[in-house]
Structures are given as C-alpha cells and as structure tokens.
Design a protein around this motif. Structure first.
Motif, PDB file in Angstrom:
ATOM      1  N   THR A  56       0.682  -1.251  -0.451  1.00 36.41           N
ATOM      2  CA  THR A  56       0.164  -0.366  -0.018  1.00 36.41           C
ATOM      3  C   THR A  56       1.227   1.692  -0.217  1.00 36.41           C
ATOM      4  O   THR A  56       2.213   1.230   0.374  1.00 36.41           O
ATOM      5  CB  THR A  56      -0.851  -0.564   1.071  1.00 36.41           C
ATOM      6  OG1 THR A  56      -0.793  -0.190   2.700  1.00 36.41           O
ATOM      7  CG2 THR A  56      -1.879  -1.124   0.947  1.00 36.41           C
ATOM      8  N   PRO A  57       0.084   2.412  -0.279  1.00 38.64           N
ATOM      9  CA  PRO A  57       1.291   3.403  -0.028  1.00 38.64           C
ATOM     10  C   PRO A  57       1.923   4.153   0.893  1.00 38.64           C
ATOM     11  O   PRO A  57       2.771   4.993   0.741  1.00 38.64           O
ATOM     12  CB  PRO A  57       0.520   4.320  -1.209  1.00 38.64           C
ATOM     13  CG  PRO A  57      -0.995   3.571  -1.327  1.00 38.64           C
ATOM     14  CD  PRO A  57      -1.385   3.040  -0.987  1.00 38.64           C
ATOM     15  N   ASP A  58       1.189   3.464   1.928  1.00 35.19           N
ATOM     16  CA  ASP A  58       2.568   4.191   3.730  1.00 35.19           C
ATOM     17  C   ASP A  58       2.338   2.728   4.007  1.00 35.19           C
ATOM     18  O   ASP A  58       2.801   2.478   5.316  1.00 35.19           O
ATOM     19  CB  ASP A  58       0.988   4.733   4.346  1.00 35.19           C
ATOM     20  CG  ASP A  58      -0.178   3.826   4.242  1.00 35.19           C
ATOM     21  OD1 ASP A  58      -0.595   2.855   4.000  1.00 35.19           O
ATOM     22  OD2 ASP A  58      -1.194   4.504   5.394  1.00 35.19           O
ATOM     23  N   PHE A  59       2.933   1.624   3.686  1.00 33.98           N
ATOM     24  CA  PHE A  59       3.521   0.500   3.922  1.00 33.98           C
ATOM     25  C   PHE A  59       3.660  -0.431   3.322  1.00 33.98           C
ATOM     26  O   PHE A  59       3.603  -0.725   1.959  1.00 33.98           O
ATOM     27  CB  PHE A  59       1.857  -1.064   4.833  1.00 33.98           C
ATOM     28  CG  PHE A  59       2.844  -1.257   5.393  1.00 33.98           C
ATOM     29  CD1 PHE A  59       3.238  -0.992   7.057  1.00 33.98           C
ATOM     30  CD2 PHE A  59       2.894  -2.513   5.172  1.00 33.98           C
ATOM     31  CE1 PHE A  59       3.049  -2.411   7.534  1.00 33.98           C
ATOM     32  CE2 PHE A  59       3.060  -3.882   5.612  1.00 33.98           C
ATOM     33  CZ  PHE A  59       3.623  -3.620   7.344  1.00 33.98           C
ATOM     34  N   SER A  66       5.637   5.048  -3.282  1.00 33.64           N
ATOM     35  CA  SER A  66       5.335   6.478  -1.869  1.00 33.64           C
ATOM     36  C   SER A  66       6.822   7.586  -2.273  1.00 33.64           C
ATOM     37  O   SER A  66       6.801   9.220  -2.888  1.00 33.64           O
ATOM     38  CB  SER A  66       4.863   6.606  -1.157  1.00 33.64           C
ATOM     39  OG  SER A  66       3.820   5.400  -1.552  1.00 33.64           O
ATOM     40  N   GLU A  67       7.987   6.860  -2.211  1.00 30.90           N
ATOM     41  CA  GLU A  67       9.073   7.988  -1.571  1.00 30.90           C
ATOM     42  C   GLU A  67       9.487   8.596  -3.259  1.00 30.90           C
ATOM     43  O   GLU A  67      10.919   8.763  -3.050  1.00 30.90           O
ATOM     44  CB  GLU A  67      10.224   7.540  -0.553  1.00 30.90           C
ATOM     45  CG  GLU A  67       9.273   7.321   0.567  1.00 30.90           C
ATOM     46  CD  GLU A  67       9.402   8.993   1.974  1.00 30.90           C
ATOM     47  OE1 GLU A  67      10.649   9.941   1.187  1.00 30.90           O
ATOM     48  OE2 GLU A  67       8.854   9.112   2.551  1.00 30.90           O
ATOM     49  N   ARG A  68       9.456   8.158  -4.175  1.00 32.60           N
ATOM     50  CA  ARG A  68       9.967   7.845  -5.460  1.00 32.60           C
ATOM     51  C   ARG A  68      11.820   7.560  -5.842  1.00 32.60           C
ATOM     52  O   ARG A  68      12.038   7.812  -6.036  1.00 32.60           O
ATOM     53  CB  ARG A  68       9.751   9.090  -6.306  1.00 32.60           C
ATOM     54  CG  ARG A  68       8.316   9.352  -6.086  1.00 32.60           C
ATOM     55  CD  ARG A  68       8.535  10.655  -6.466  1.00 32.60           C
ATOM     56  NE  ARG A  68       7.624  11.213  -7.793  1.00 32.60           N
ATOM     57  CZ  ARG A  68       5.844  10.648  -7.734  1.00 32.60           C
ATOM     58  NH1 ARG A  68       5.884  10.235  -6.217  1.00 32.60           N
ATOM     59  NH2 ARG A  68       5.117  10.974  -7.983  1.00 32.60           N
ATOM     60  N   ARG A  69      11.429   5.867  -5.241  1.00 27.57           N
ATOM     61  CA  ARG A  69      12.976   5.422  -4.815  1.00 27.57           C
ATOM     62  C   ARG A  69      13.386   4.289  -5.940  1.00 27.57           C
ATOM     63  O   ARG A  69      13.994   3.235  -6.368  1.00 27.57           O
ATOM     64  CB  ARG A  69      13.587   4.832  -3.242  1.00 27.57           C
ATOM     65  CG  ARG A  69      12.922   5.794  -2.350  1.00 27.57           C
ATOM     66  CD  ARG A  69      13.802   7.010  -2.181  1.00 27.57           C
ATOM     67  NE  ARG A  69      14.122   8.126  -1.135  1.00 27.57           N
ATOM     68  CZ  ARG A  69      14.350   7.836  -0.562  1.00 27.57           C
ATOM     69  NH1 ARG A  69      15.259   6.996  -0.110  1.00 27.57           N
ATOM     70  NH2 ARG A  69      13.924   8.680   0.238  1.00 27.57           N
ATOM     71  N   ARG A  82      -2.690   3.423  -5.257  1.00 28.44           N
ATOM     72  CA  ARG A  82      -2.823   4.028  -6.729  1.00 28.44           C
ATOM     73  C   ARG A  82      -1.168   4.969  -6.519  1.00 28.44           C
ATOM     74  O   ARG A  82      -1.131   5.606  -7.560  1.00 28.44           O
ATOM     75  CB  ARG A  82      -3.614   4.792  -6.337  1.00 28.44           C
ATOM     76  CG  ARG A  82      -4.992   4.453  -5.442  1.00 28.44           C
ATOM     77  CD  ARG A  82      -6.297   5.926  -6.257  1.00 28.44           C
ATOM     78  NE  ARG A  82      -7.694   4.423  -5.556  1.00 28.44           N
ATOM     79  CZ  ARG A  82      -8.215   4.155  -6.800  1.00 28.44           C
ATOM     80  NH1 ARG A  82      -8.330   4.244  -8.046  1.00 28.44           N
ATOM     81  NH2 ARG A  82      -9.237   3.355  -6.922  1.00 28.44           N
ATOM     82  N   ALA A  83      -0.557   5.165  -5.900  1.00 31.62           N
ATOM     83  CA  ALA A  83       0.640   6.315  -6.065  1.00 31.62           C
ATOM     84  C   ALA A  83       1.560   5.015  -7.319  1.00 31.62           C
ATOM     85  O   ALA A  83       2.589   5.502  -7.828  1.00 31.62           O
ATOM     86  CB  ALA A  83       1.633   5.920  -4.607  1.00 31.62           C
ATOM     87  N   VAL A  88       3.378   4.626 -12.496  1.00 25.15           N
ATOM     88  CA  VAL A  88       3.453   3.330 -13.884  1.00 25.15           C
ATOM     89  C   VAL A  88       3.179   4.980 -15.514  1.00 25.15           C
ATOM     90  O   VAL A  88       3.819   4.555 -16.706  1.00 25.15           O
ATOM     91  CB  VAL A  88       2.976   2.143 -13.626  1.00 25.15           C
ATOM     92  CG1 VAL A  88       3.326   1.462 -15.299  1.00 25.15           C
ATOM     93  CG2 VAL A  88       3.827   1.387 -12.390  1.00 25.15           C
ATOM     94  N   LEU A  89       1.523   5.012 -14.780  1.00 24.93           N
ATOM     95  CA  LEU A  89       1.131   5.372 -16.303  1.00 24.93           C
ATOM     96  C   LEU A  89       1.667   6.967 -16.434  1.00 24.93           C
ATOM     97  O   LEU A  89       2.052   7.455 -17.807  1.00 24.93           O
ATOM     98  CB  LEU A  89       0.226   5.684 -15.616  1.00 24.93           C
ATOM     99  CG  LEU A  89      -1.188   4.986 -15.764  1.00 24.93           C
ATOM    100  CD1 LEU A  89      -2.295   5.256 -14.787  1.00 24.93           C
ATOM    101  CD2 LEU A  89      -1.568   4.421 -16.879  1.00 24.93           C
ATOM    102  N   ASP A  90       2.737   7.384 -15.542  1.00 24.34           N
ATOM    103  CA  ASP A  90       3.558   8.702 -15.795  1.00 24.34           C
ATOM    104  C   ASP A  90       4.821   8.011 -16.242  1.00 24.34           C
ATOM    105  O   ASP A  90       5.339   9.617 -16.848  1.00 24.34           O
ATOM    106  CB  ASP A  90       3.394   9.627 -14.461  1.00 24.34           C
ATOM    107  CG  ASP A  90       2.190  10.157 -14.280  1.00 24.34           C
ATOM    108  OD1 ASP A  90       1.042  10.290 -15.369  1.00 24.34           O
ATOM    109  OD2 ASP A  90       2.098  10.929 -13.095  1.00 24.34           O
TER     110      ASP A  90
END
Length: 156
Positions: A56-59, A66-69, A82-83, A88-90
């Motif tokens: 999940t975005p927070d786990f 989420s941190e774009r690592r 969703r993140a 992926v879409l971007d």
C-alpha cells in the motif's frame, strides 16, 4: 562467523543506488519494515524491487514507491496501490508483471545458478510479449530469465 548486525541501518550499509532487492512478504504481511525504513533514511534510489506485490502507499514496498525510490518493479500483483499506478502511467516506474509461480521459479533459478527456464504459464497473453516461445511435446512454452538480486530483504 557471526553475521549479526546492530540494527537495520547497519544491515543496509552496503546498499547502493540502482541495486536490485528481492523482497519477502505477501500483501502487507511479512514485509521487512525496518529495512524499508532504513532505505528511506539512507536515501537510496533507482532501485529494482522484486516482490509478489507492491503493498500500500503507506506500508511495505509501497513506501519506497511513494518516496520515489523505485525505478523498476518486477511483481505478480501491483494491487490497489494508486501511487504505484500513477507512477507507472506517468512513466516514472517500469513494471514487469510476472505470474506468481513464475516469479518464484525465476528467483529460485537465479539462486541455483540457472540462466533461464521454459514454462507454459503466460503463453498467448501479454506476459509472452517479447519472449522466446518454443514447442516441447506439442505445447508452447515461454523462455523466462532467472532473477538474481544484489540484496534480499526478509522479515526476521
């Protein structure tokens, strides 16, 4: 030889930008949360992460996303993160979808020193795109390349 370390930060001391990490866990269970937090503190980026799913975005692995690592994900189920979907879409994250059993066998083959193997799983689907297909005993099989990681994260 004693391989114990003092903490998660010491355990990932040699982790480098661009590394491939094989990550244990299933969904939000069994994730190496302390090691993931240590990666965030260290600032390591452009990672390739191999995992059953994205969390999940927070786990779990989702925190690194989420941190774009993360630069590339190799997984069976990107799930409802969703993140991850947006990145992926971007075009920020490359994703390689691999059926769960195939993913496990790719990691096992890598650990056994095998370069690749054939499997019928995924023939005729998007999974087969760009892969060699060969016939054995009248049935088509895909060539799947083994996976090896620079690091393995497990919860212990």
């Amino acid at each position: 030889m004693d391989k114990r370390v003092a903490n998660a930060d010491a355990a990932i001391e040699k982790l480098f930008d661009g590394a491939t990490i094989l990550m244990g866990g299933f969904g939000t269970c069994g994730n190496a949360e302390n090691l993931i937090q240590a990666v965030i503190r260290k600032g390591t980026k452009n990672l390739t992460c191999v995992s059953n799913n994205v969390g999940t975005p927070d786990f779990g692995l989702g925190l690194l996303v989420s941190e774009r690592r993360v630069r590339k994900l190799i997984c069976s189920f990107p799930g409802q993160n969703r993140a991850c979907q947006q990145q992926v879409l971007d075009g920020e994250i490359e994703i390689e979808l691999t059926p769960q059993g195939t993913l496990v066998e790719r990691v096992r083959a890598g650990g056994a020193g095998l370069p690749a193997f054939y499997t019928p799983t995924g023939v005729g689907t998007v999974v087969a795109e760009g892969k060699e297909v060969r016939e054995f005993n009248g049935k088509e099989d895909l060539l799947e390349r083994a996976l090896r990681g620079d690091f393995g994260f497990i919860k212990a």
